[in-house]
Design a protein around this motif. Structure first.
Motif, short mmCIF file in Angstrom:
data_model
loop_
_atom_site.label_atom_id
_atom_site.label_comp_id
_atom_site.label_asym_id
_atom_site.label_seq_id
_atom_site.Cartn_x
_atom_site.Cartn_y
_atom_site.Cartn_z
N TRP A 46 -7.88 30.12 -44.10
CA TRP A 46 -7.00 29.33 -43.26
C TRP A 46 -7.63 28.95 -41.93
O TRP A 46 -7.36 27.88 -41.38
CB TRP A 46 -5.71 30.10 -43.01
CG TRP A 46 -4.93 30.40 -44.26
CD1 TRP A 46 -4.91 29.66 -45.42
CD2 TRP A 46 -4.08 31.52 -44.50
NE1 TRP A 46 -4.09 30.27 -46.35
CE2 TRP A 46 -3.57 31.41 -45.81
CE3 TRP A 46 -3.68 32.62 -43.73
CZ2 TRP A 46 -2.69 32.34 -46.37
CZ3 TRP A 46 -2.81 33.55 -44.27
CH2 TRP A 46 -2.33 33.41 -45.58
N LEU A 47 -8.46 29.84 -41.38
CA LEU A 47 -9.07 29.60 -40.07
C LEU A 47 -10.40 28.86 -40.14
O LEU A 47 -10.94 28.46 -39.11
CB LEU A 47 -9.27 30.92 -39.34
CG LEU A 47 -7.99 31.67 -38.93
CD1 LEU A 47 -8.35 33.04 -38.34
CD2 LEU A 47 -7.19 30.85 -37.92
N SER A 48 -10.91 28.67 -41.34
CA SER A 48 -12.22 28.03 -41.49
C SER A 48 -12.21 26.62 -40.90
O SER A 48 -11.32 25.81 -41.21
CB SER A 48 -12.62 27.94 -42.96
OG SER A 48 -13.81 27.18 -43.11
N PRO A 49 -13.17 26.30 -40.06
CA PRO A 49 -13.25 24.93 -39.52
C PRO A 49 -13.57 23.90 -40.60
O PRO A 49 -13.42 22.70 -40.38
CB PRO A 49 -14.38 25.02 -38.48
CG PRO A 49 -15.19 26.20 -38.91
CD PRO A 49 -14.23 27.17 -39.51
N ALA A 50 -13.98 24.38 -41.77
CA ALA A 50 -14.30 23.48 -42.89
C ALA A 50 -13.11 23.28 -43.83
O ALA A 50 -13.24 22.58 -44.83
CB ALA A 50 -15.49 24.04 -43.68
N LEU A 51 -11.94 23.87 -43.50
CA LEU A 51 -10.79 23.78 -44.40
C LEU A 51 -10.28 22.34 -44.47
O LEU A 51 -9.77 21.79 -43.50
CB LEU A 51 -9.66 24.70 -43.92
CG LEU A 51 -8.37 24.62 -44.77
CD1 LEU A 51 -8.63 25.11 -46.19
CD2 LEU A 51 -7.25 25.42 -44.12
N LEU A 52 -10.39 21.75 -45.64
CA LEU A 52 -9.84 20.42 -45.86
C LEU A 52 -8.41 20.51 -46.34
O LEU A 52 -7.52 19.80 -45.84
CB LEU A 52 -10.67 19.66 -46.91
CG LEU A 52 -10.11 18.29 -47.30
CD1 LEU A 52 -10.29 17.30 -46.16
CD2 LEU A 52 -10.79 17.78 -48.58
N PHE A 53 -8.17 21.39 -47.31
CA PHE A 53 -6.85 21.48 -47.93
C PHE A 53 -6.61 22.89 -48.41
O PHE A 53 -7.41 23.46 -49.15
CB PHE A 53 -6.76 20.50 -49.11
CG PHE A 53 -5.37 20.28 -49.63
CD1 PHE A 53 -4.52 19.37 -49.02
CD2 PHE A 53 -4.90 20.98 -50.73
CE1 PHE A 53 -3.23 19.15 -49.50
CE2 PHE A 53 -3.62 20.78 -51.22
CZ PHE A 53 -2.78 19.86 -50.60
N GLY A 54 -5.51 23.48 -47.96
CA GLY A 54 -5.16 24.83 -48.39
C GLY A 54 -3.66 25.01 -48.39
O GLY A 54 -2.90 24.07 -48.10
N GLN A 55 -3.23 26.20 -48.71
CA GLN A 55 -1.81 26.51 -48.69
C GLN A 55 -1.62 27.89 -48.08
O GLN A 55 -2.38 28.82 -48.36
CB GLN A 55 -1.21 26.46 -50.10
CG GLN A 55 0.32 26.56 -50.12
CD GLN A 55 0.89 26.28 -51.50
OE1 GLN A 55 0.26 26.54 -52.52
NE2 GLN A 55 2.10 25.75 -51.54
N THR A 56 -0.59 28.00 -47.25
CA THR A 56 -0.32 29.27 -46.58
C THR A 56 1.17 29.55 -46.67
O THR A 56 1.90 28.92 -47.43
CB THR A 56 -0.80 29.23 -45.12
OG1 THR A 56 -0.64 30.53 -44.53
CG2 THR A 56 -0.04 28.21 -44.28
N CYS A 57 1.63 30.51 -45.89
CA CYS A 57 3.03 30.94 -45.86
C CYS A 57 3.53 30.80 -44.43
O CYS A 57 2.75 30.90 -43.47
CB CYS A 57 3.11 32.40 -46.33
SG CYS A 57 4.68 33.24 -46.06
N TRP A 58 4.83 30.57 -44.26
CA TRP A 58 5.35 30.42 -42.91
C TRP A 58 5.37 31.74 -42.14
O TRP A 58 5.55 31.73 -40.92
CB TRP A 58 6.73 29.76 -42.93
CG TRP A 58 6.60 28.27 -43.04
CD1 TRP A 58 6.79 27.50 -44.15
CD2 TRP A 58 6.18 27.38 -42.01
NE1 TRP A 58 6.53 26.18 -43.88
CE2 TRP A 58 6.15 26.07 -42.56
CE3 TRP A 58 5.82 27.53 -40.68
CZ2 TRP A 58 5.79 24.94 -41.84
CZ3 TRP A 58 5.47 26.40 -39.95
CH2 TRP A 58 5.45 25.13 -40.53
N GLY A 59 5.16 32.86 -42.82
CA GLY A 59 5.02 34.11 -42.09
C GLY A 59 3.80 34.09 -41.19
O GLY A 59 3.91 34.21 -39.95
#
Length: 279
Positions: free
Chosen positions: A82-95
């Motif tokens: 999630w913190l990667s500066p290379a993240l193009l597309f991911g999914q996380t949680c609102w927590g």
């Protein structure tokens, strides 16, 4: 070769990886058609995250995460993704988002949960599961309000997937507080490491109660034999589901192109869009 990284880890069960790969292939191709340099495949381990010598920094230059190259290669640290500066597309949680992640990423869209009991549009709820006793499971309420059987829960052993999980812990905590109660109603609380592990723990008699988000519960009923040993006794209130995100440094034109692509791919010909665009 793309310099970006993508992953859809939240529902990436081993048995469902073909479906996740197919979902990514549709998104990847739609991104590329709009000029976005999307990676060929999703990442599933730390070794696939681009190295960041010196560690990952926030907008103010403060260190917020170590270099992914220093982590166990075969594991997959979602926070690093999630913190990667290379993240193009991911999914996380609102927590995690509420606990600080939101300042480091941009939200692209909210998936639609209409396909799952307990979901409606961009909202989802968690099934409260306990050992099966031969009785029927409780159906998800049409109004999306919480069904919390305090009498059944009091004095039981509660297990949750992780401390920052909205579906497994935070949501239930808030529903209990709205009733004038707290997690103190449980005899004990313990972390299982995942929704699937929580279900197995209950089926094996190591715990009594867990909150399982509705999509994970649907996966469990398809793929986890232990799901036959538990039943639904209640539901948490509906809340926003797991958002699609990109790095805070992703340029605005790329973000806009991805939003358009997600709407096109996951919206399809449905009368109701399968995503809620954000931004």
């Amino acid at each position: 070769m793309s310099t970006f990284v993508a992953a859809l880890p939240m529902y990436d069960w081993p048995e469902a990886r073909g479906e996740v790969d197919a979902q990514w292939a549709r998104l990847r191709d739609a991104f590329r058609q709009r000029g976005v340099d999307a990676p060929e495949a999703v990442a599933r381990s730390n070794r696939e995250l681009p190295a960041v010598p010196g560690g990952i920094l926030d907008a103010a230059g403060r260190l917020i995460a170590p270099d992914p190259a220093t982590l166990p290669a075969h594991e997959f640290d979602f926070c690093q993704l999630w913190l990667s500066p290379a993240l193009l597309f991911g999914q996380t949680c609102w927590g995690p988002m509420e606990l600080g992640l939101a300042q480091h990423v941009q939200v692209i869209a909210q998936p639609n949960y209409d396909a799952f009991e307990g979901g409606q549009g961009e909202l989802y709820s968690s099934a409260l599961v306990m050992p099966a006793d031969g009785g029927p499971s409780v159906a998800s309420p049409q109004d999306g309000k919480a069904i919390i059987p305090i009498g059944l829960l009091r004095g039981k052993r509660f297990t949750f997937n992780s401390p920052d999980s909205m579906s497994g812990l935070i949501g239930l905590t808030r529903d209990l507080e709205a009733m004038g109660e707290s997690l103190d109603i449980f005899a004990s609380r313990g972390e299982s490491g995942g929704h699937r592990s929580s279900i197995v723990a209950i089926a094996e008699g190591r715990a009594d109660i867990a909150a399982i988000d509705c999509e994970s519960w649907a996966l469990a009923q398809r793929f986890e034999p232990a799901a036959q040993g538990v039943k639904v006794v209640g539901w948490t209130a509906r809340r926003k589901g797991l958002p699609y995100i990109t790095a805070r440094t992703s340029p605005a034109p790329i973000v806009a192109a991805m939003r358009e692509a997600v709407a096109a791919v996951e919206g399809g010909a449905s009368e109701q869009p399968l995503v809620q665009l954000v931004g």
